[in-house]
Design a protein around this motif. Sequence first.
Motif, PDB file in Angstrom:
ATOM      1  N   ALA A   7       6.130  15.579  26.260  1.00  0.00           N
ATOM      2  CA  ALA A   7       7.275  15.069  26.108  1.00  0.00           C
ATOM      3  C   ALA A   7       8.425  16.123  25.627  1.00  0.00           C
ATOM      4  CB  ALA A   7       7.539  13.743  25.124  1.00  0.00           C
ATOM      5  N   LYS A   8       7.718  17.462  25.434  1.00  0.00           N
ATOM      6  CA  LYS A   8       8.638  18.835  25.072  1.00  0.00           C
ATOM      7  C   LYS A   8       9.298  19.213  26.310  1.00  0.00           C
ATOM      8  CE  LYS A   8       7.462  18.614  20.754  1.00  0.00           C
ATOM      9  NZ  LYS A   8       6.337  17.805  20.687  1.00  0.00           N
ATOM     10  N   THR A   9      10.236  19.931  26.110  1.00  0.00           N
ATOM     11  CA  THR A   9      11.011  20.596  27.285  1.00  0.00           C
ATOM     12  C   THR A   9      10.660  21.946  27.494  1.00  0.00           C
ATOM     13  OG1 THR A   9      12.806  19.284  27.151  1.00  0.00           O
ATOM     14  CG2 THR A   9      13.186  21.042  28.210  1.00  0.00           C
ATOM     15  N   ALA A  10      10.418  22.399  28.729  1.00  0.00           N
ATOM     16  CA  ALA A  10      10.297  23.944  29.142  1.00  0.00           C
ATOM     17  C   ALA A  10      11.081  24.388  30.240  1.00  0.00           C
ATOM     18  CB  ALA A  10       8.742  23.934  29.842  1.00  0.00           C
ATOM     19  N   VAL A  11      11.753  25.485  29.735  1.00  0.00           N
ATOM     20  CA  VAL A  11      12.594  26.201  30.691  1.00  0.00           C
ATOM     21  C   VAL A  11      11.647  27.158  31.134  1.00  0.00           C
ATOM     22  CG1 VAL A  11      14.543  27.584  30.986  1.00  0.00           C
ATOM     23  CG2 VAL A  11      14.632  25.708  29.424  1.00  0.00           C
ATOM     24  N   LEU A  12      11.698  27.736  32.689  1.00  0.00           N
ATOM     25  CA  LEU A  12      10.779  28.488  33.276  1.00  0.00           C
ATOM     26  C   LEU A  12      11.535  29.114  34.388  1.00  0.00           C
ATOM     27  CD1 LEU A  12       9.004  25.574  33.373  1.00  0.00           C
ATOM     28  CD2 LEU A  12       7.256  27.327  32.858  1.00  0.00           C
ATOM     29  N   SER A  17       7.221  30.329  42.242  1.00  0.00           N
ATOM     30  CA  SER A  17       5.707  31.038  42.632  1.00  0.00           C
ATOM     31  C   SER A  17       5.127  31.699  41.373  1.00  0.00           C
ATOM     32  CB  SER A  17       6.104  32.213  43.693  1.00  0.00           C
ATOM     33  OG  SER A  17       7.023  33.122  43.258  1.00  0.00           O
ATOM     34  N   GLY A  18       4.058  32.280  41.358  1.00  0.00           N
ATOM     35  CA  GLY A  18       3.332  33.147  40.385  1.00  0.00           C
ATOM     36  C   GLY A  18       3.128  32.521  39.299  1.00  0.00           C
ATOM     37  N   PHE A  19       3.304  33.073  38.091  1.00  0.00           N
ATOM     38  CA  PHE A  19       3.096  32.365  36.680  1.00  0.00           C
ATOM     39  C   PHE A  19       3.928  31.515  36.447  1.00  0.00           C
ATOM     40  CE2 PHE A  19       2.198  37.339  35.969  1.00  0.00           C
ATOM     41  CZ  PHE A  19       0.864  37.345  36.373  1.00  0.00           C
ATOM     42  N   GLY A  20       5.232  31.679  36.783  1.00  0.00           N
ATOM     43  CA  GLY A  20       6.296  30.689  36.556  1.00  0.00           C
ATOM     44  C   GLY A  20       5.744  29.197  37.240  1.00  0.00           C
ATOM     45  N   LEU A  21       5.085  29.291  38.556  1.00  0.00           N
ATOM     46  CA  LEU A  21       4.890  28.053  39.080  1.00  0.00           C
ATOM     47  C   LEU A  21       3.732  27.428  38.382  1.00  0.00           C
ATOM     48  CD1 LEU A  21       4.981  25.791  41.111  1.00  0.00           C
ATOM     49  CD2 LEU A  21       4.099  27.341  42.813  1.00  0.00           C
ATOM     50  N   GLU A  22       2.575  28.145  38.093  1.00  0.00           N
ATOM     51  CA  GLU A  22       1.632  28.078  37.449  1.00  0.00           C
ATOM     52  C   GLU A  22       1.544  27.209  36.043  1.00  0.00           C
ATOM     53  OE1 GLU A  22      -1.336  27.426  39.101  1.00  0.00           O
ATOM     54  OE2 GLU A  22      -0.702  28.612  40.945  1.00  0.00           O
ATOM     55  N   CYS A  23       2.626  27.865  35.305  1.00  0.00           N
ATOM     56  CA  CYS A  23       2.907  27.371  33.897  1.00  0.00           C
ATOM     57  C   CYS A  23       3.416  26.044  34.133  1.00  0.00           C
ATOM     58  CB  CYS A  23       3.716  28.378  33.335  1.00  0.00           C
ATOM     59  SG  CYS A  23       3.067  29.671  32.416  1.00  0.00           S
ATOM     60  N   ALA A  24       4.498  25.902  35.007  1.00  0.00           N
ATOM     61  CA  ALA A  24       5.028  24.731  35.389  1.00  0.00           C
ATOM     62  C   ALA A  24       4.123  23.482  35.641  1.00  0.00           C
ATOM     63  CB  ALA A  24       6.165  24.516  36.629  1.00  0.00           C
ATOM     64  N   ARG A  25       3.000  24.002  36.564  1.00  0.00           N
ATOM     65  CA  ARG A  25       2.081  22.982  36.863  1.00  0.00           C
ATOM     66  C   ARG A  25       1.148  22.525  35.346  1.00  0.00           C
ATOM     67  NH1 ARG A  25       0.169  26.232  42.432  1.00  0.00           N
ATOM     68  NH2 ARG A  25       1.487  25.055  43.727  1.00  0.00           N
ATOM     69  N   ILE A  26       1.124  23.355  34.630  1.00  0.00           N
ATOM     70  CA  ILE A  26       0.360  22.914  33.402  1.00  0.00           C
ATOM     71  C   ILE A  26       1.267  22.092  32.499  1.00  0.00           C
ATOM     72  CG2 ILE A  26      -0.521  24.123  31.279  1.00  0.00           C
ATOM     73  CD1 ILE A  26      -1.385  26.527  32.696  1.00  0.00           C
ATOM     74  N   GLY A  27       2.546  22.361  32.420  1.00  0.00           N
ATOM     75  CA  GLY A  27       3.493  21.662  31.873  1.00  0.00           C
ATOM     76  C   GLY A  27       3.482  20.260  32.051  1.00  0.00           C
ATOM     77  N   ALA A  28       3.493  20.060  33.749  1.00  0.00           N
ATOM     78  CA  ALA A  28       3.512  18.963  34.273  1.00  0.00           C
ATOM     79  C   ALA A  28       2.175  18.076  33.952  1.00  0.00           C
ATOM     80  CB  ALA A  28       3.521  18.860  35.697  1.00  0.00           C
ATOM     81  N   ARG A  29       0.996  18.805  33.677  1.00  0.00           N
ATOM     82  CA  ARG A  29      -0.136  17.881  33.517  1.00  0.00           C
ATOM     83  C   ARG A  29      -0.118  17.701  31.859  1.00  0.00           C
ATOM     84  NH1 ARG A  29      -2.614  22.086  36.666  1.00  0.00           N
ATOM     85  NH2 ARG A  29      -3.365  23.212  34.773  1.00  0.00           N
ATOM     86  N   LEU A  30       0.621  18.403  31.208  1.00  0.00           N
ATOM     87  CA  LEU A  30       1.005  18.002  29.907  1.00  0.00           C
ATOM     88  C   LEU A  30       2.045  17.118  29.480  1.00  0.00           C
ATOM     89  CD1 LEU A  30       0.080  21.597  28.133  1.00  0.00           C
ATOM     90  CD2 LEU A  30      -1.531  19.873  28.288  1.00  0.00           C
ATOM     91  N   GLY A  31       2.682  16.739  30.331  1.00  0.00           N
ATOM     92  CA  GLY A  31       3.600  15.674  30.076  1.00  0.00           C
ATOM     93  C   GLY A  31       5.058  16.218  29.655  1.00  0.00           C
ATOM     94  N   MET A  32       5.434  17.530  30.066  1.00  0.00           N
ATOM     95  CA  MET A  32       6.613  18.043  29.612  1.00  0.00           C
ATOM     96  C   MET A  32       7.674  17.784  30.719  1.00  0.00           C
ATOM     97  SD  MET A  32       5.279  21.878  28.206  1.00  0.00           S
ATOM     98  CE  MET A  32       6.903  22.205  27.263  1.00  0.00           C
TER      99      MET A  32
END
Length: 301
Positions: A7-12, A17-32
């Motif tokens: 439930a935390k917020t991430a700004v990416l 693409s690249g690292f930004g997209l992959e971090c966003a995918r992890i964030g989605a899995r963690l409920g961000m």
Amino acid sequence: MISDFQAKTAVLTGAGSGFGLECARIGARLGMKLVLVDVQQDALDRAAAELQAAGAQVLARRVDVSDAAQMEALAQAVQERFGAPHLVFNNAGVAAGGLVWESSVRDWDWVLGVNLWGVIHGVRLFAPMMLEAARRDPAYQGHIVNTASMAGLLTPPNMGIYNVSKHAVVALSETLYQDLRLVSDQVGASVLCPYFVPTGISQSERNRPADLVGGPPTASQLIGQAMSDKAVGSGKVTAPEVAQAVFDAASADRFYIYSHPQALGNVQSRMEAILQQQNPPDPFAAKPEIGEQLRAALRAG
């Protein structure tokens, strides 16, 4: 340090693409909750659709991170939609090569605009929001991650404009870490220094603004592009692995994030030369054939 991403917020930035997209995918899995920022509209649209389908709350914005007004509007939109973010990943970046004196003013404006000013804007706009949230809530935890490069710790030839931008990001990030420690125990910082990882950065020209396009590329710039394409394309460490390292660092309050720790031997050699007042070491000592190829190619022109 962030102990729980739910439930935390991430700004990416560079989220298409690249690292930004992959971090966003992890964030989605963690409920961000995700704020996706990119300058390439089609890539941003694809990322937003994918992550919304995965169940994440998404705010997607096309932003040129080098533009102060656009970044200020982004920060205001984030505040209005989600409040202060918890994880800020200042990740957008572009690559350019060539002999350092052959870079045009437009080359410098483009590379420093994205790689350095993008990080400056992310820090100057989001750090105050995060610190204010920390003052209001003793339980608040925030972390800023800036993407630099191993080129921010080394000085490989024929990459001067990129090296300068990334050295500046390392210096900014180290200072940010120290500054935050002076004023808060609730907001931390890290710097990501990847080496050659297959992402879209070697095709950065696709998003270069028309008003910052210089003349035709020089021979050294073409050689640099070819070497970058080969090195990045052959990388064995993946963008998802680097993205996981970003989250691990934010959880552990670890400042330096490396994709290729084995490359630190070159950093050590550089630092020892500085301490011993020696000339800069041969950057190709471990792979002399690469240096010979580059030297021959440049002198052939």
